[in-house]
Scaffold this motif. Structure first.
Motif, mmCIF file in Angstrom:
data_model
loop_
_atom_site.group_PDB
_atom_site.id
_atom_site.type_symbol
_atom_site.label_atom_id
_atom_site.label_comp_id
_atom_site.label_asym_id
_atom_site.label_seq_id
_atom_site.Cartn_x
_atom_site.Cartn_y
_atom_site.Cartn_z
ATOM 1 N N ASN A 104 0.802 -1.224 0.000
ATOM 2 C CA ASN A 104 0.000 0.000 0.000
ATOM 3 C C ASN A 104 0.834 1.273 0.000
ATOM 4 O O ASN A 104 0.554 2.193 -0.781
ATOM 5 C CB ASN A 104 -0.948 -0.014 1.200
ATOM 6 N N ILE A 105 1.840 1.335 0.856
ATOM 7 C CA ILE A 105 2.675 2.535 0.882
ATOM 8 C C ILE A 105 3.501 2.632 -0.392
ATOM 9 O O ILE A 105 3.683 3.730 -0.949
ATOM 10 C CB ILE A 105 3.587 2.535 2.122
ATOM 11 N N GLY A 106 3.968 1.484 -0.902
ATOM 12 C CA GLY A 106 4.705 1.498 -2.171
ATOM 13 C C GLY A 106 3.848 2.027 -3.308
ATOM 14 O O GLY A 106 4.284 2.861 -4.111
ATOM 15 N N GLY A 107 2.599 1.550 -3.383
ATOM 16 C CA GLY A 107 1.691 2.014 -4.433
ATOM 17 C C GLY A 107 1.350 3.480 -4.281
ATOM 18 O O GLY A 107 1.262 4.217 -5.278
ATOM 19 N N PHE A 108 1.158 3.936 -3.032
ATOM 20 C CA PHE A 108 0.812 5.336 -2.818
ATOM 21 C C PHE A 108 1.975 6.260 -3.181
ATOM 22 O O PHE A 108 1.767 7.322 -3.776
ATOM 23 C CB PHE A 108 0.412 5.556 -1.361
#
Length: 325
Positions: A104-108
């Protein structure tokens, strides 16, 4: 700034206490018997054994006492024992939290890095072919459910083309280590990371574009241009900083929303994250696991708001003036 942060943190702790009361009450009101989940369905328990298990799991005390014991353990870093994994909750959920952060943080971060230059360019070239393309892309991204996009990518790249794994985090039976393990995880990460990035990117581009358009129409921007300042200086030094204020608001709510909405996506890709684990915990009546994950979501939401407040104080001097008064 220190006074500002201390005030926000004190408010956050009070809100977190109230949230813990609500979450504890809701979880304890869940239907079903946690002892059946602990020993397994179909296992008969004698009255004596049931009393022993209830005492061991802390289920025989009144709810206020249970809450007091639970919050006391939480403050010391003990979230209890998971009846599903038969081990401490913090040990059971640690790998799932790490996996969810990677996804999630990587995608954001990817979506944020792409949306800033794209949104600025769309605002500068309003109604151009570039702007129209990203407008259509954003509308499609907002309207298209993430689970449908995930299934579509699986159908194309995994089933038809066969170039990417269908689901999971590692290849079953492949006991790779070192760089081979990282590459294997990275290959499994491509599709879910693409879905998270595209889903976030669609709305972020529109927010950045609209914020930039609003700032570029202000009088002080026209004044800066009339003074002969370089266009890059006007956009990136004067306009972007003020345009970031509403975007910071979005980021504060967006990060916890990513984790909260990851259950379906993690289920589709069988990605071992906290969204999928929370669903499994609810189904198995694993009270301690559900409590810990819900408190994690609550803390993440409050930290997102705190980051938004820090961002406000950084980019908006009016906040500092208000705090001094």
């Amino acid at each position: 700034m220190l006074k500002f942060l201390l005030k926000r943190v004190s408010h956050m702790l009070g809100v977190l206490f109230v949230i813990s009361l609500v979450i504890f009450g809701m979880v304890k009101s869940m239907p079903g018997d946690p002892l059946n989940a602990y020993v397994g369905q179909g296992v008969e328990l004698t009255a004596e054994k049931r009393i022993q298990l209830e005492e061991r799991l802390g289920l025989n005390a009144p709810l206020p006492i249970q809450y007091g014991k639970w919050i006391g353990r939480v403050l010391s870093g003990d979230f209890g024992e998971s009846i599903t994994y038969k081990k401490p909750v913090k040990d059971a959920v640690r790998p799932f939290i790490i996996n969810s952060f990677i996804l999630n943080i990587g995608g954001f971060i990817l979506a944020f890095l792409i949306s800033i230059p794209v949104g600025i360019m769309s605002a500068i070239k309003k109604y151009s072919l570039f702007d129209n393309f990203w407008t259509v892309f954003s509308l499609l991204g907002v309207c298209l459910p993430s689970f449908f996009l995930g299934l579509l990518l699986i159908s194309v790249f995994s089933i038809k083309l066969g170039i990417l794994p269908i689901n999971g985090m590692i290849t079953p039976g492949k006991n790779s280590v070192g760089i081979d393990k990282i590459l294997d995880i990275g290959k499994h990460l491509v599709l879910p990371l693409t879905v998270v990035t595209l889903s976030s990117l669609a709305s972020l581009v529109r927010y950045v574009r609209n914020a930039m358009l609003e700032v570029l129409s202000q009088d002080y921007i026209r004044t800066a241009r009339s003074k002969g300042l370089n266009a890059r200086v006007v956009i990136y030094r004067h306009a972007l900083k003020n345009a970031m204020i509403p975007i910071i608001t979005l980021i504060g709510f967006y990060i916890p929303a990513l984790f909260g909405g990851a259950t379906i996506l993690e289920t589709i890709f069988i990605w071992p994250g906290i969204g999928k684990e929370l669903y499994s915990g609810v189904m198995s009546r694993d009270y301690n696991l559900v409590l810990a994950l819900n408190m994690f979501f609550a803390l993440l939401t409050l930290l997102g708001n705190l980051l938004a407040d820090i961002g406000y104080a950084t980019v908006d001097p009016r906040v500092k003036i208000i705090e001094r008064s």
